[in-house]
Scaffold this active site. Structure first.
Site, mmCIF file in Angstrom:
data_model
loop_
_atom_site.group_PDB
_atom_site.id
_atom_site.type_symbol
_atom_site.label_atom_id
_atom_site.label_comp_id
_atom_site.label_asym_id
_atom_site.label_seq_id
_atom_site.Cartn_x
_atom_site.Cartn_y
_atom_site.Cartn_z
ATOM 1 N N LYS A 51 5.577 -30.146 37.653
ATOM 2 C CA LYS A 51 4.393 -30.497 36.860
ATOM 3 C C LYS A 51 4.503 -31.936 36.367
ATOM 4 C CE LYS A 51 3.539 -25.772 35.303
ATOM 5 N NZ LYS A 51 3.895 -24.738 34.314
ATOM 6 N N GLN A 95 6.231 -23.627 28.451
ATOM 7 C CA GLN A 95 6.616 -22.994 29.714
ATOM 8 C C GLN A 95 7.156 -21.589 29.452
ATOM 9 O OE1 GLN A 95 6.168 -24.340 32.844
ATOM 10 N NE2 GLN A 95 6.838 -22.368 33.654
ATOM 11 N N ASP A 118 -3.041 -24.565 28.845
ATOM 12 C CA ASP A 118 -2.804 -23.334 29.609
ATOM 13 C C ASP A 118 -3.870 -22.279 29.295
ATOM 14 O OD1 ASP A 118 -0.953 -22.997 31.573
ATOM 15 O OD2 ASP A 118 0.696 -22.391 30.265
#
Ligand code: NAP
Length: 284
Positions: A51, A95, A118
């Site tokens: 990422k 994460q 997210d």
């Protein structure tokens, strides 16, 4: 038709890179993404470094906060609070998975919804449920983008999703509902999976079960989207769909790799850009 996510992501990257450049010219800095990586889960290390690399490729800033496996909840919440307050931070991503002593819902909900790239905070999930989404989970957005390449209008079609996670299955079911498909959400307790999947004009496999979906699950002419990314014991990568078995019966299908994966990353960048635009009131 092979639905080539790598190619769609490259097209999207061109558009998004131009937007990053324009934002930098207007505001003196590019969009910035901050990732919290807690512990050293091997999969997470790979995803986070990918990422970060992709963020640079798009012309964005990216910072990874590597935190010890044993970090206290208070320290994580303090860091998130700092990032929430920092006007130069546009996107914050925690994460997953987190170490067992941390409650993922509590940590995620500490992220300011406007920076929640997210789309996993209660607020953003609620907005999606209500039909007024702002930042939406990246993989479902990537799946919708791929579906549009198959058919511009999917209204009225039967969509079946195998997997009901908060990350993929549930938000995707809402996006597909808002797109006027008739949605069936299957899971590990579903009886006779095949009876449901056989009805699907659009079949989405997001269950983390390698090659679960075979041709007997698929209606001829269906569009099959494989979200699965499963690392097998021999080190190879497998989707949730048996591609070789299904490719001849489906009208369209995504490969693994290079199907949904690149679109997920592209939409993470898109969400970060969107977060920066929102922060500056730049709604183009
Ligand atoms: P998850 O949180 O483990 O959820 C899996 C879901 O699948 C659950 O709802 C589970 O049912 C259901 N399921 C498991 N086995 C099943 C079976 N045999 N039949 C029917 N349903 C079954 O997984 P996730 O985070 O959604 O990820 C799913 C897959 O997508 C994984 O392979 C993951 O690596 C991959 N993924 C890929 C991307 C990408 O960018 N390509 C992004 C995210 C995830 P229950 O709810 O009943 O347990």
């Amino acid at each position: 038709m092979i639905l080539d996510g790598k190619n769609y992501a490259a097209e999207l990257k061109d558009v998004l890179t131009r937007q990053c450049t324009a934002l930098k010219e207007t505001h003196g800095r590019p969009p910035s993404l901050h990732v919290l990586l807690i512990g050293s889960n091997p999969g997470s290390l790979v995803y986070v470094s990918m990422k970060q690399k992709r963020a640079y490729d798009f012309g964005m800033q990216s910072t990874v906060h590597r935190l010890d496996e044993t970090i206290s909840k208070e320290s994580v919440l303090n860091l998130i609070d700092e990032l929430n307050q920092n006007k130069e931070v546009d996107g914050i991503l925690v994460q997953l998975p987190l170490p067992a002593h941390l409650d993922a819902n509590e940590i995620i909900d500490a992220v300011c919804p406007e920076k929640d790239v997210d789309g996993l905070t209660s607020i953003n999930l609620g907005r999606l449920l209500r039909g007024t989404p702002s930042l939406v989970s990246c993989t479902p957005l990537g799946c919708m983008h791929i579906l549009k390449q198959w058919r511009s209008d999917i209204s009225g079609l039967n969509a079946v999703i195998v997997g009901r996670s908060t990350l993929v299955g549930k938000p995707l079911s809402l996006l597909l509902t808002h797109a006027n498909t008739t949605v069936t959400l299957c899971h590990s307790k579903t009886h006779d999976l095949e009876i449901h999947t056989k009805q699907a004009d659009i079949l989405i496999a997001a269950c983390g079960s390698p090659k679960l979906i075979r041709k007997e699950h698929v209606k001829p002419g269906a569009c099959v989207i494989d979200v699965g990314m499963n690392r097998l014991t021999d080190g190879s990568l497998s989707g949730d769909v048996d591609f070789d078995d299904v490719v001849h019966i489906a009208d369209a299908i995504t490969p693994v790799p290079f199907g949904v994966g690149p679109m997920t990353v592209a939409y993470l960048m898109s969400n970060t850009i969107q977060a920066m635009k929102n922060a500056y009131g730049n709604l183009d």
